[in-house]
Design a protein around this motif. Sequence first.
Motif, PDB file in Angstrom:
ATOM      1  N   PRO A  24       0.791  -1.235   0.000  1.00 52.72           N
ATOM      2  CA  PRO A  24       0.000   0.000   0.000  1.00 52.72           C
ATOM      3  C   PRO A  24       0.820   1.280   0.000  1.00 52.72           C
ATOM      4  CG  PRO A  24      -0.925  -1.594   1.519  1.00 52.72           C
ATOM      5  CD  PRO A  24       0.386  -2.150   1.073  1.00 52.72           C
ATOM      6  N   ALA A  25       1.914   1.329   0.765  1.00 50.23           N
ATOM      7  CA  ALA A  25       2.713   2.549   0.839  1.00 50.23           C
ATOM      8  C   ALA A  25       3.375   2.849  -0.502  1.00 50.23           C
ATOM      9  CB  ALA A  25       3.763   2.425   1.937  1.00 50.23           C
ATOM     10  N   ARG A  26       3.935   1.822  -1.123  1.00 45.68           N
ATOM     11  CA  ARG A  26       4.575   2.017  -2.427  1.00 45.68           C
ATOM     12  C   ARG A  26       3.538   2.381  -3.480  1.00 45.68           C
ATOM     13  NH1 ARG A  26       6.072  -1.203  -6.933  1.00 45.68           N
ATOM     14  NH2 ARG A  26       8.058  -0.565  -7.872  1.00 45.68           N
ATOM     15  N   ALA A  27       2.378   1.730  -3.412  1.00 47.83           N
ATOM     16  CA  ALA A  27       1.306   2.034  -4.356  1.00 47.83           C
ATOM     17  C   ALA A  27       0.831   3.473  -4.189  1.00 47.83           C
ATOM     18  CB  ALA A  27       0.145   1.067  -4.155  1.00 47.83           C
ATOM     19  N   ILE A  31       0.481   6.187  -7.070  1.00 54.31           N
ATOM     20  CA  ILE A  31      -0.822   6.798  -7.339  1.00 54.31           C
ATOM     21  C   ILE A  31      -0.725   8.318  -7.269  1.00 54.31           C
ATOM     22  CG2 ILE A  31      -3.146   7.088  -6.389  1.00 54.31           C
ATOM     23  CD1 ILE A  31      -2.972   4.078  -5.595  1.00 54.31           C
ATOM     24  N   LEU A  32       0.015   8.809  -6.277  1.00 53.26           N
ATOM     25  CA  LEU A  32       0.192  10.253  -6.131  1.00 53.26           C
ATOM     26  C   LEU A  32       0.877  10.844  -7.363  1.00 53.26           C
ATOM     27  CD1 LEU A  32      -0.014  12.794  -4.402  1.00 53.26           C
ATOM     28  CD2 LEU A  32       2.157  12.152  -3.329  1.00 53.26           C
ATOM     29  N   ILE A  33       1.907  10.167  -7.847  1.00 54.33           N
ATOM     30  CA  ILE A  33       2.620  10.637  -9.040  1.00 54.33           C
ATOM     31  C   ILE A  33       1.683  10.624 -10.246  1.00 54.33           C
ATOM     32  CG2 ILE A  33       4.458  10.064 -10.671  1.00 54.33           C
ATOM     33  CD1 ILE A  33       6.049   9.015  -8.219  1.00 54.33           C
ATOM     34  N   ALA A  44      -8.603   9.420  -9.255  1.00 57.37           N
ATOM     35  CA  ALA A  44      -9.715   8.772  -8.562  1.00 57.37           C
ATOM     36  C   ALA A  44      -9.207   7.842  -7.465  1.00 57.37           C
ATOM     37  CB  ALA A  44     -10.571   7.994  -9.557  1.00 57.37           C
ATOM     38  N   LEU A  45      -8.155   7.084  -7.754  1.00 63.32           N
ATOM     39  CA  LEU A  45      -7.579   6.181  -6.758  1.00 63.32           C
ATOM     40  C   LEU A  45      -6.978   6.956  -5.594  1.00 63.32           C
ATOM     41  CD1 LEU A  45      -5.888   3.404  -8.909  1.00 63.32           C
ATOM     42  CD2 LEU A  45      -7.613   3.056  -7.148  1.00 63.32           C
ATOM     43  N   GLN A  54      -5.391   4.327   3.185  1.00 68.43           N
ATOM     44  CA  GLN A  54      -4.703   3.112   2.727  1.00 68.43           C
ATOM     45  C   GLN A  54      -3.344   3.474   2.129  1.00 68.43           C
ATOM     46  OE1 GLN A  54      -6.861   0.879  -0.218  1.00 68.43           O
ATOM     47  NE2 GLN A  54      -5.630  -0.968   0.054  1.00 68.43           N
ATOM     48  N   GLY A  55      -2.287   3.204   2.870  1.00 73.19           N
ATOM     49  CA  GLY A  55      -0.939   3.513   2.398  1.00 73.19           C
ATOM     50  C   GLY A  55      -0.580   4.979   2.508  1.00 73.19           C
TER      51      GLY A  55
END
Length: 240
Positions: A24-27, A31-33, A44-45, A54-55
């Motif tokens: 989750p942290a890496r994802a 996702i932020l990028i 959306a994510l 989550q993460g």
Amino acid sequence: MPFQLRREEVLDGEQLRAMLTENPARAAQAILIAAKQGIVDGQALLGQILLDGQGIERDAVLAKRWFQIAANGGHLMARNMLGRCWELGWGGPVDWALASLEYRQAAEAGLDWAMYNYANLLATGRGVIENQPAALALYRQAAERGHAKSMNLVGRYLEGGQFCAQDLDAARHWYKCSAQGGDFRGQFSHASVLAEAGQIDEALVWFERALAGGNSKFLAAAHQTLASAPDPRIRALAQP
């Protein structure tokens, strides 16, 4: 070392969702990028993981902002989630009228979840004038697209003959489809039909699935219903 992702390496929405279950942290970093680079799935994510924590640290206000950005980019589920924020007061005040506008727009674009959520407002008169026939029509549309929760509600309308002709066979069909689709209320409805028909063994299987997946509000009502069942094996399910 912080996670880095070049623009040409941006992952699609499915890959990002898969990463969430593994790391989750890496994802969240990916996702932020993706979100900052204008990828609407990523936006959306990002709203969803901010809402869930989550993460990433939970921030409902920021989640709502990213849902709005993704919705402006044409992401239907983000628009539906923006409606949820307005309906439930996530990241700001409750405003059922604004929720209805977001749901309606996503529903008219074909999103089953938005059809279901907009129908719920129409059925209860929150933010809109109560309109049961319109609610039923939307539940039907969502059900026909495979939306399990809507299937159960269509079954209820048909079983009771509410705002439509009573059709018990059709109601049973929709309950079964809802149960098979994974909705715990549909599973309970289907189990109840089976129990009434004397198919206790099969009913027990579906009752147990419903209880395993249900939320606290559902479980409280379900246990009361089970406690008054004629069959002792079904009554036993109400025991803590």
